[in-house]
Design a protein around this motif. Structure first.
Motif, PDB file in Angstrom:
ATOM      1  N   GLN A 160       5.940  -2.833   4.688  1.00 34.47           N
ATOM      2  CA  GLN A 160       4.630  -2.419   4.216  1.00 34.47           C
ATOM      3  C   GLN A 160       4.507  -0.912   4.319  1.00 34.47           C
ATOM      4  OE1 GLN A 160       1.360  -4.170   6.301  1.00 34.47           O
ATOM      5  NE2 GLN A 160      -0.200  -3.170   5.050  1.00 34.47           N
ATOM      6  N   TYR A 161       3.930  -0.322   3.292  1.00 31.01           N
ATOM      7  CA  TYR A 161       3.666   1.122   3.297  1.00 31.01           C
ATOM      8  C   TYR A 161       2.447   1.367   2.429  1.00 31.01           C
ATOM      9  CZ  TYR A 161       4.356   6.165   3.071  1.00 31.01           C
ATOM     10  OH  TYR A 161       4.182   7.514   3.184  1.00 31.01           O
ATOM     11  N   GLU A 162       1.448   1.981   3.007  1.00 37.79           N
ATOM     12  CA  GLU A 162       0.215   2.271   2.274  1.00 37.79           C
ATOM     13  C   GLU A 162       0.213   3.725   1.810  1.00 37.79           C
ATOM     14  OE1 GLU A 162      -2.095   0.215   1.407  1.00 37.79           O
ATOM     15  OE2 GLU A 162      -1.326  -1.537   2.478  1.00 37.79           O
ATOM     16  N   THR A 183       5.660  -7.752   4.235  1.00 33.61           N
ATOM     17  CA  THR A 183       6.075  -6.974   3.083  1.00 33.61           C
ATOM     18  C   THR A 183       5.023  -5.995   2.652  1.00 33.61           C
ATOM     19  OG1 THR A 183       5.275  -8.711   1.635  1.00 33.61           O
ATOM     20  CG2 THR A 183       7.587  -8.804   2.265  1.00 33.61           C
ATOM     21  N   ALA A 184       5.435  -5.134   1.714  1.00 32.81           N
ATOM     22  CA  ALA A 184       4.615  -3.971   1.400  1.00 32.81           C
ATOM     23  C   ALA A 184       3.544  -4.244   0.379  1.00 32.81           C
ATOM     24  CB  ALA A 184       5.515  -2.854   0.881  1.00 32.81           C
ATOM     25  N   SER A 185       2.566  -3.349   0.423  1.00 30.89           N
ATOM     26  CA  SER A 185       1.596  -3.226  -0.649  1.00 30.89           C
ATOM     27  C   SER A 185       1.645  -1.797  -1.116  1.00 30.89           C
ATOM     28  CB  SER A 185       0.179  -3.540  -0.151  1.00 30.89           C
ATOM     29  OG  SER A 185      -0.781  -3.109  -1.097  1.00 30.89           O
ATOM     30  N   SER A 186       1.770  -1.573  -2.412  1.00 33.79           N
ATOM     31  CA  SER A 186       1.821  -0.204  -2.920  1.00 33.79           C
ATOM     32  C   SER A 186       0.454   0.240  -3.398  1.00 33.79           C
ATOM     33  CB  SER A 186       2.836  -0.096  -4.064  1.00 33.79           C
ATOM     34  OG  SER A 186       2.465  -0.938  -5.135  1.00 33.79           O
ATOM     35  N   ALA A 202       6.044   3.922  -1.491  1.00 28.67           N
ATOM     36  CA  ALA A 202       5.454   2.593  -1.313  1.00 28.67           C
ATOM     37  C   ALA A 202       6.251   1.532  -2.063  1.00 28.67           C
ATOM     38  CB  ALA A 202       4.005   2.600  -1.778  1.00 28.67           C
ATOM     39  N   ASP A 203       6.625   1.837  -3.297  1.00 30.05           N
ATOM     40  CA  ASP A 203       7.408   0.886  -4.084  1.00 30.05           C
ATOM     41  C   ASP A 203       8.782   0.652  -3.452  1.00 30.05           C
ATOM     42  OD1 ASP A 203       5.347   0.630  -5.901  1.00 30.05           O
ATOM     43  OD2 ASP A 203       6.185   2.068  -7.327  1.00 30.05           O
ATOM     44  N   LYS A 218       8.529  -1.394  -0.253  1.00 32.86           N
ATOM     45  CA  LYS A 218       8.266  -2.789  -0.597  1.00 32.86           C
ATOM     46  C   LYS A 218       9.561  -3.499  -0.963  1.00 32.86           C
ATOM     47  CE  LYS A 218       5.568  -5.717  -3.722  1.00 32.86           C
ATOM     48  NZ  LYS A 218       4.551  -5.748  -4.807  1.00 32.86           N
ATOM     49  N   GLU A 219      10.410  -2.824  -1.732  1.00 36.49           N
ATOM     50  CA  GLU A 219      11.692  -3.401  -2.119  1.00 36.49           C
ATOM     51  C   GLU A 219      12.572  -3.677  -0.907  1.00 36.49           C
ATOM     52  OE1 GLU A 219      13.520  -0.820  -4.909  1.00 36.49           O
ATOM     53  OE2 GLU A 219      12.055  -1.206  -6.523  1.00 36.49           O
TER      54      GLU A 219
END
Length: 288
Positions: free
Chosen positions: A68-70, A32-35, A59-60, A63-64
């Protein structure tokens, strides 16, 4: 094997994907993502600041959707001088423009005279620097396809549903080039600007003033008149002419004089454009 690189400057129009060759696909899902990421730094242009806002929204959103997206480090797509040139320049007040042009002119020869000045230095960015390339490459092929679909639409590859980049770009920049109706609406708004009798009259007065100062004006059409003197000064460089540093300094002095004459002549045209049509004039009816 085809490798897809996501430009670190992605989301100017939402979806800049650069194709490359080589690379390998790993089979690890990074989860999963981290914003979290580097926030917009002080001193960025308005456009770069908006792109950082887009990055945070992406990023948000990713994540939903379970990816993952930095947030990429902030970068400038153009030198800061782009805000003071052509149609974008009418969004600046005369005071802002005068302070800029007294040193840089139109930003043509000043790049050579002040090579390290961030106001005129062309940015240097590399799509390899985007941290999301490694994130994507660490996924197995099926998960990569899902990541791509979550990230953006791509009509060429059959992805027609808006992705996170599409919606984030539309929210911040106010339009989505993938939406024909919204683009058509923006085109209509720009046409209102171009045909507004007050704008047309002011544009002709702008051109007459420039001609009175001895400058060639190819067109007094709204959306073109603000480039008239710039095009004359830039023509040698546009045609590939190279000059020495000493010659560039000499030409910058002439450029400054011309740019200030242009500023003195723009008058009511710039005022109307800035105060009544600011949302469309700088992009010429294109995607903002």
């Amino acid at each position: 094997m085809r490798r897809t690189l996501i430009s670190i400057a992605v989301t100017v129009t939402g979806l800049t994907l650069l194709a490359g060759c080589g690379g390998t696909d790993a089979d690890a899902d990074t989860g999963t993502a981290s914003s979290t990421g580097q926030p917009a730094a002080g001193g960025l242009s308005d456009e770069a600041t908006k792109r950082q806002a887009v990055q945070k929204l992406i990023a948000d959103c990713m994540k939903e959707k379970g990816f993952q997206y930095e947030i990429s480090p902030p970068v400038e797509m153009n030198s800061r001088s782009a805000e003071f040139t052509g149609p974008a320049s009418v969004l600046k007040t005369d005071e802002e423009m005068r302070a800029y042009r007294q040193k840089y002119g139109f930003g043509i020869y000043s790049e050579q005279v002040f090579p390290d000045d961030p106001m005129v230095k062309q940015p240097d960015f590399n799509p390899e620097d985007n941290p999301n390339n490694k994130i994507r490459e660490a996924l197995d092929p099926a998960r990569q396809e899902a990541w791509d679909a979550a990230f953006s639409s791509d009509g060429k590859n059959g992805r027609n549903e808006p992705g996170c980049a599409d919606t984030a770009n539309e929210q911040v920049f106010g339009t989505n080039e993938a939406d024909p109706e919204k683009q058509a609406e923006k085109d209509r708004e720009y046409e209102k600007f171009r045909t507004d009798p007050a704008v047309v009259k002011a544009a002709h007065e702008y051109g007459d003033c420039l001609r009175g100062k001895g400058y060639k004006v190819a067109s007094t059409e709204p959306g073109m008149i603000e480039n008239a003197v710039y095009d004359v000064i830039n023509e040698p460089r546009f045609n590939g002419e190279q000059v020495s540093a000493a010659e560039a300094k000499k030409r910058l002095a002439e450029e400054i004089t011309a740019s200030l004459a242009d500023l003195d002549c723009r008058g009511e045209y710039a005022t109307i454009a800035r105060t009544q049509y600011g949302a469309v004039v700088a992009t010429g009816g294109g995607v903002g």
